[in-house]
Motif scaffolding. Structure first.
Motif, PDB file in Angstrom:
ATOM      1  N   GLU A  13       0.825  -1.207   0.000  1.00  0.00           N
ATOM      2  CA  GLU A  13       0.000   0.000   0.000  1.00  0.00           C
ATOM      3  C   GLU A  13       0.861   1.260   0.000  1.00  0.00           C
ATOM      4  O   GLU A  13       0.539   2.237  -0.684  1.00  0.00           O
ATOM      5  CB  GLU A  13      -0.963  -0.015   1.186  1.00  0.00           C
ATOM      6  CG  GLU A  13      -2.084  -1.019   1.010  1.00  0.00           C
ATOM      7  CD  GLU A  13      -2.989  -1.142   2.221  1.00  0.00           C
ATOM      8  OE1 GLU A  13      -2.759  -0.437   3.230  1.00  0.00           O
ATOM      9  OE2 GLU A  13      -3.938  -1.944   2.150  1.00  0.00           O
ATOM     10  N   ALA A  14       1.968   1.230   0.714  1.00  0.00           N
ATOM     11  CA  ALA A  14       2.885   2.377   0.709  1.00  0.00           C
ATOM     12  C   ALA A  14       3.486   2.575  -0.677  1.00  0.00           C
ATOM     13  O   ALA A  14       3.609   3.707  -1.160  1.00  0.00           O
ATOM     14  CB  ALA A  14       3.986   2.178   1.752  1.00  0.00           C
ATOM     15  N   GLU A  15       3.852   1.478  -1.332  1.00  0.00           N
ATOM     16  CA  GLU A  15       4.411   1.577  -2.685  1.00  0.00           C
ATOM     17  C   GLU A  15       3.360   2.072  -3.676  1.00  0.00           C
ATOM     18  O   GLU A  15       3.657   2.900  -4.549  1.00  0.00           O
ATOM     19  CB  GLU A  15       4.957   0.206  -3.126  1.00  0.00           C
ATOM     20  CG  GLU A  15       5.555   0.188  -4.509  1.00  0.00           C
ATOM     21  CD  GLU A  15       6.820   1.023  -4.670  1.00  0.00           C
ATOM     22  OE1 GLU A  15       7.297   1.137  -5.812  1.00  0.00           O
ATOM     23  OE2 GLU A  15       7.333   1.571  -3.670  1.00  0.00           O
ATOM     24  N   ILE A  16       2.133   1.614  -3.539  1.00  0.00           N
ATOM     25  CA  ILE A  16       1.049   2.078  -4.415  1.00  0.00           C
ATOM     26  C   ILE A  16       0.839   3.576  -4.229  1.00  0.00           C
ATOM     27  O   ILE A  16       0.697   4.320  -5.202  1.00  0.00           O
ATOM     28  CB  ILE A  16      -0.247   1.291  -4.141  1.00  0.00           C
ATOM     29  CG1 ILE A  16      -0.107  -0.134  -4.663  1.00  0.00           C
ATOM     30  CG2 ILE A  16      -1.457   1.982  -4.777  1.00  0.00           C
ATOM     31  CD1 ILE A  16      -1.219  -1.073  -4.217  1.00  0.00           C
ATOM     32  N   GLU A  17       0.837   4.042  -2.998  1.00  0.00           N
ATOM     33  CA  GLU A  17       0.652   5.468  -2.732  1.00  0.00           C
ATOM     34  C   GLU A  17       1.810   6.292  -3.300  1.00  0.00           C
ATOM     35  O   GLU A  17       1.607   7.355  -3.872  1.00  0.00           O
ATOM     36  CB  GLU A  17       0.507   5.719  -1.227  1.00  0.00           C
ATOM     37  CG  GLU A  17       0.089   7.119  -0.887  1.00  0.00           C
ATOM     38  CD  GLU A  17      -1.193   7.558  -1.582  1.00  0.00           C
ATOM     39  OE1 GLU A  17      -1.239   8.728  -2.030  1.00  0.00           O
ATOM     40  OE2 GLU A  17      -2.136   6.751  -1.698  1.00  0.00           O
ATOM     41  N   ARG A  18       3.033   5.774  -3.159  1.00  0.00           N
ATOM     42  CA  ARG A  18       4.196   6.463  -3.725  1.00  0.00           C
ATOM     43  C   ARG A  18       4.078   6.562  -5.246  1.00  0.00           C
ATOM     44  O   ARG A  18       4.327   7.613  -5.837  1.00  0.00           O
ATOM     45  CB  ARG A  18       5.485   5.725  -3.352  1.00  0.00           C
ATOM     46  CG  ARG A  18       6.752   6.448  -3.808  1.00  0.00           C
ATOM     47  CD  ARG A  18       7.992   5.576  -3.662  1.00  0.00           C
ATOM     48  NE  ARG A  18       8.032   4.484  -4.610  1.00  0.00           N
ATOM     49  CZ  ARG A  18       8.339   4.607  -5.908  1.00  0.00           C
ATOM     50  NH1 ARG A  18       8.615   5.787  -6.417  1.00  0.00           N
ATOM     51  NH2 ARG A  18       8.367   3.554  -6.697  1.00  0.00           N
TER      52      ARG A  18
ATOM     53  N   ARG B 147       1.293   6.473  -7.009  1.00  0.00           N
ATOM     54  CA  ARG B 147       0.211   7.420  -7.335  1.00  0.00           C
ATOM     55  C   ARG B 147       0.717   8.862  -7.302  1.00  0.00           C
ATOM     56  O   ARG B 147       0.413   9.656  -8.184  1.00  0.00           O
ATOM     57  CB  ARG B 147      -0.944   7.257  -6.358  1.00  0.00           C
ATOM     58  CG  ARG B 147      -1.848   6.117  -6.662  1.00  0.00           C
ATOM     59  CD  ARG B 147      -3.042   6.109  -5.730  1.00  0.00           C
ATOM     60  NE  ARG B 147      -3.876   4.952  -6.034  1.00  0.00           N
ATOM     61  CZ  ARG B 147      -4.499   4.237  -5.138  1.00  0.00           C
ATOM     62  NH1 ARG B 147      -4.434   4.563  -3.860  1.00  0.00           N
ATOM     63  NH2 ARG B 147      -5.223   3.200  -5.493  1.00  0.00           N
ATOM     64  N   ALA B 148       1.466   9.193  -6.255  1.00  0.00           N
ATOM     65  CA  ALA B 148       2.000  10.557  -6.131  1.00  0.00           C
ATOM     66  C   ALA B 148       2.967  10.859  -7.271  1.00  0.00           C
ATOM     67  O   ALA B 148       2.926  11.940  -7.860  1.00  0.00           O
ATOM     68  CB  ALA B 148       2.695  10.725  -4.778  1.00  0.00           C
ATOM     69  N   GLU B 149       3.812   9.891  -7.607  1.00  0.00           N
ATOM     70  CA  GLU B 149       4.753  10.094  -8.715  1.00  0.00           C
ATOM     71  C   GLU B 149       4.016  10.249 -10.033  1.00  0.00           C
ATOM     72  O   GLU B 149       4.362  11.088 -10.862  1.00  0.00           O
ATOM     73  CB  GLU B 149       5.728   8.918  -8.795  1.00  0.00           C
ATOM     74  CG  GLU B 149       6.762   9.074  -9.885  1.00  0.00           C
ATOM     75  CD  GLU B 149       7.732   7.902  -9.952  1.00  0.00           C
ATOM     76  OE1 GLU B 149       8.588   7.914 -10.837  1.00  0.00           O
ATOM     77  OE2 GLU B 149       7.630   6.975  -9.121  1.00  0.00           O
ATOM     78  N   ASN B 150       2.974   9.446 -10.227  1.00  0.00           N
ATOM     79  CA  ASN B 150       2.166   9.533 -11.445  1.00  0.00           C
ATOM     80  C   ASN B 150       1.516  10.911 -11.563  1.00  0.00           C
ATOM     81  O   ASN B 150       1.542  11.534 -12.629  1.00  0.00           O
ATOM     82  CB  ASN B 150       1.102   8.434 -11.438  1.00  0.00           C
ATOM     83  CG  ASN B 150       0.387   8.307 -12.740  1.00  0.00           C
ATOM     84  OD1 ASN B 150       0.861   8.752 -13.780  1.00  0.00           O
ATOM     85  ND2 ASN B 150      -0.786   7.692 -12.711  1.00  0.00           N
ATOM     86  N   ALA B 151       0.961  11.416 -10.472  1.00  0.00           N
ATOM     87  CA  ALA B 151       0.335  12.740 -10.489  1.00  0.00           C
ATOM     88  C   ALA B 151       1.371  13.818 -10.794  1.00  0.00           C
ATOM     89  O   ALA B 151       1.118  14.737 -11.579  1.00  0.00           O
ATOM     90  CB  ALA B 151      -0.342  13.020  -9.148  1.00  0.00           C
TER      91      ALA B 151
END
Length: 135
Positions: free
Chosen positions: A78-83, A85-89
């Motif tokens: 979940e931490a990697e997914i959130e990271r 997502r932020a990088e994608n944005a």
């Protein structure tokens, strides 16, 4: 390295929780090159992802296998997914082309220049047409 530290306690816990079962039943090890290794434990089996090191507890009910990740691995995922997502944005924002449309003030200014130009041209045409009749 941090992920390995998170997975190691889960693997040790899984191996320590079912020593009697493991002695009675040999481990089910996937052939070389396969993605997972399965080991029977009480109530199901442990699935080891040989590529990522993730350990899951799996059960089979009505012919369907259900596997659940350990809490540490789930938190890491979940931490990697959130990271990501932020990088994608951030990348989408950086890749977005800047607006090429003029601001409202720029548009009004250009319109004012155009209007003044057209009025002056029309005045010149009127003056020319009135001078043509006098010659």
């Amino acid at each position: 390295m941090r992920q390995l530290k998170l997975r190691l306690p889960l693997l040790l816990l899984a191996l320590a929780s079912a020593p009697a079962l493991a002695e009675e039943t040999p481990s089910i090890i996937s052939p070389e090159g396969e993605h997972f290794t399965l080991t029977p434990v009480e109530g199901g089996f442990m699935r080891l992802d040989k590529r990522s090191g993730a350990v899951s507890f799996c059960t089979a009910k009505e012919g369907v296998s259900v596997c659940r990740l350990g809490a540490d691995e789930r938190a890491a995922l979940e931490a990697e997914i959130e990271r990501l997502r932020a990088e994608n944005a951030r990348l989408k924002t950086a890749a977005a082309p800047p607006s090429t449309l003029p601001r409202e003030e720029d548009f009004e200014r250009a319109l004012s220049f155009t209007e003044r130009f057209l009025r002056r041209i029309m005045r010149l045409f009127r003056e020319e047409s009135s001078n043509d009749g006098k010659l």
